[in-house]
Motif scaffolding. Sequence first.
Motif, mmCIF file in Angstrom:
data_model
loop_
_atom_site.group_PDB
_atom_site.id
_atom_site.type_symbol
_atom_site.label_atom_id
_atom_site.label_comp_id
_atom_site.label_asym_id
_atom_site.label_seq_id
_atom_site.Cartn_x
_atom_site.Cartn_y
_atom_site.Cartn_z
ATOM 1 N N ARG A 1 0.858 -1.025 0.221
ATOM 2 C CA ARG A 1 0.132 0.216 -0.151
ATOM 3 C C ARG A 1 0.932 1.258 -0.161
ATOM 4 O O ARG A 1 2.166 1.300 0.541
ATOM 5 N N SER A 2 0.295 2.618 -0.742
ATOM 6 C CA SER A 2 1.353 3.382 -1.285
ATOM 7 C C SER A 2 0.604 4.770 -0.981
ATOM 8 O O SER A 2 -1.007 4.663 -0.408
ATOM 9 N N PHE A 3 1.043 5.744 0.008
ATOM 10 C CA PHE A 3 0.383 7.231 0.044
ATOM 11 C C PHE A 3 1.119 7.604 -0.888
ATOM 12 O O PHE A 3 1.992 7.955 -0.684
ATOM 13 N N GLY A 4 0.959 8.139 -2.002
ATOM 14 C CA GLY A 4 1.484 9.400 -3.104
ATOM 15 C C GLY A 4 3.022 8.995 -3.084
ATOM 16 O O GLY A 4 2.598 7.411 -3.901
ATOM 17 N N ALA B 1 12.209 5.126 10.788
ATOM 18 C CA ALA B 1 12.807 4.872 9.306
ATOM 19 C C ALA B 1 11.726 6.532 8.629
ATOM 20 O O ALA B 1 12.037 7.134 9.451
ATOM 21 N N ASP B 2 10.916 5.980 7.605
ATOM 22 C CA ASP B 2 10.347 6.947 7.172
ATOM 23 C C ASP B 2 9.350 7.034 7.659
ATOM 24 O O ASP B 2 8.698 6.315 8.243
ATOM 25 N N PRO B 3 8.722 8.464 7.532
ATOM 26 C CA PRO B 3 7.671 8.741 8.023
ATOM 27 C C PRO B 3 6.227 8.488 7.621
ATOM 28 O O PRO B 3 6.236 7.975 6.172
ATOM 29 N N GLU B 4 5.402 8.081 7.905
ATOM 30 C CA GLU B 4 4.197 7.419 8.019
ATOM 31 C C GLU B 4 3.070 8.604 7.521
ATOM 32 O O GLU B 4 2.753 9.162 8.912
ATOM 33 N N PRO B 5 2.750 9.211 6.474
ATOM 34 C CA PRO B 5 1.442 10.439 7.032
ATOM 35 C C PRO B 5 0.674 9.658 7.996
ATOM 36 O O PRO B 5 0.462 8.095 8.381
ATOM 37 N N ASP B 6 -0.349 10.893 8.154
ATOM 38 C CA ASP B 6 -1.360 11.336 9.601
ATOM 39 C C ASP B 6 -2.448 10.269 9.222
ATOM 40 O O ASP B 6 -3.250 11.227 8.517
ATOM 41 N N VAL B 7 -2.661 8.881 8.543
ATOM 42 C CA VAL B 7 -3.817 8.053 7.913
ATOM 43 C C VAL B 7 -5.171 8.111 8.826
ATOM 44 O O VAL B 7 -5.998 8.106 8.480
#
Lengths: 265, 325
Positions: free
Chosen positions: B15-18, B315-321
């Motif tokens: 799953r990707s966000f943008g 690590a990578d930032p996760e969007p505030d979903v």
Amino acid sequence: MSATFGPLERISWGLYDTAVLTWRNLLRVLRNPIYLVTEVVIQPVLFTLLFAYIFGGAIHISGASYLDFLMPGIFVQTTTFGSMNTAVGLAEDLEKGLMDRFRSLPVAYWAVPVGRVLADLVLDAFGLGLMVAVAYAIGFRFHGDAGQTLAAVGVVVLWGFSIACFGALLGVLLRRTSTVQAFGFVAMFPLTFASSTFVPVQTMPGWLRAFSSHSPITAVVDTVRHLVLDTPGGGSSTLAAVAWSLAVLAVSVPLAAYGFRRLTR
Amino acid sequence: MDVSEPAIRVEGLVRSFGRTQALRGLDLEVPPGTVTALLGPNGAGKTTLVRILATLIRPDRGTARILGRDVVREAFAVRSLIGLTGQYAALDELLTGRENLRLIGRLAHLGERRARARAEDLLHLVGIAEAAGRPVTTYSGGMRRRLDIAAGLMGSPAVLVLDEPTTGLDPRGRIEVWELIESLVRQGTTLLLTTQHLEEADRLADAIAVIDRGRIVASGTDEELKRRVGGEVLEVRLADAGQASRARAALEPMAAGPVRVEGALVSVPVRHPSGAVVHAVRRLDAAAVEAEDVALRRPTLDDVFLVLTGHAAGADPEPDVWRVA
């Protein structure tokens, strides 16, 4: 279980969800006494009294008292403002994560917005009843017969329903209460004031009159006014009022439904 | 429902966000009646996985099943099988605790009588029976979280998912929630919980899956994982940070994994904690390194990550979903 669901079961399932959520939205209002008193009770009463006494002395309408002229406008303005409660309520549920909770339960996807709209209609009806009572006490009267009075109520309720559905669309589109409130302030005041709500549009300068006379608010207000004052010639505005209401519904309902489905991306 | 099916089976979830890839081929299996902790830092993909399991968002690729039901194609059925408690208490603040639970019970289609009875049972279970008639605005953080967990349990779900159940709580609230989760575990609730704290996973779970950058990088019991991490960590605070490389050289032979140096702090994973402190002090003396403090501590998420992934956690930032999908 869901695999065996027929369309009728699905609708009755969703109607139950809608009833539960409508009740929840109304219970919230009862549990918020400050909101209940200021928004639901004081605001309609205040609007009625302020406009009646402030403008009443200055504005003269031929053939009618200003109060009788004014009240149809106030009815429509109050229901139009009410749509912002629909938008703010849904945005709040989105912001606070409650929408996620509802969506993680076996709840019909349309029950959340419809429950919101129905609760707001109940509040609208309460506000309208209160305004009629206050206006009656200071001299307002329905001049038409029972049929015309009922028709007037019907037109206000139809418009209130349409604009509340538009509010549901705004809520799911804008998603934040602060954005909804900013939009509401900027959009609702010009829309309701640049219309025949408080004064006849003939008194406005040409450019504003061009806008106001084509405003849906003017169509709805004029229709209700003809029915309340029992004046002839309300046919064209009635047609426009119903057409506007249906048009707003035709745009808002599918787009709001799409918006709610798109929450699950 | 098929009893032989795992409670949760996730295969190749992407799953990707943008442009942010939140999940990059995640596999996970949770057997019924067990507690699995998903351990990972912020942005590892935990919340994305939870949201997919709760049918709130859809995967780009891969499948997720709850008791054999697909979360995309059979989303409606899955919603009756899974209970969700998110990172932010999703409660109606104006309503009372009791009203919140009854509302959820009705929306879970329990029927009025069962919704009321179950609400009372759960109010007792989570220990807020006495505050049940008060609006949620008056509740402490720990009480809100416990009520939120009760809300997740209202529909008697086959699987309960708790997303970082103790994040943002004070120590007392955390212990309250832990005790509640332990009592659920004793009752045989199937549980998937996400956490950033090894201690929490250790205390509550049968199995731990370590998630990093959208993938499971290790899984097993806490014992198995700790064996890989090397048990405990010896921490040496040096009097002079300039002696760090000499300290590292002196301690390396007793290390069970990579030695970490941050300024004057040297962290050494050790396999056998007994005698490790004495051992280290002798080695440092022999190398003429002056230590201010030598202590043993339990491994943290950072240690686990360093050993399992070769890089530090976070690590990578996760969007505030979570709030605004």
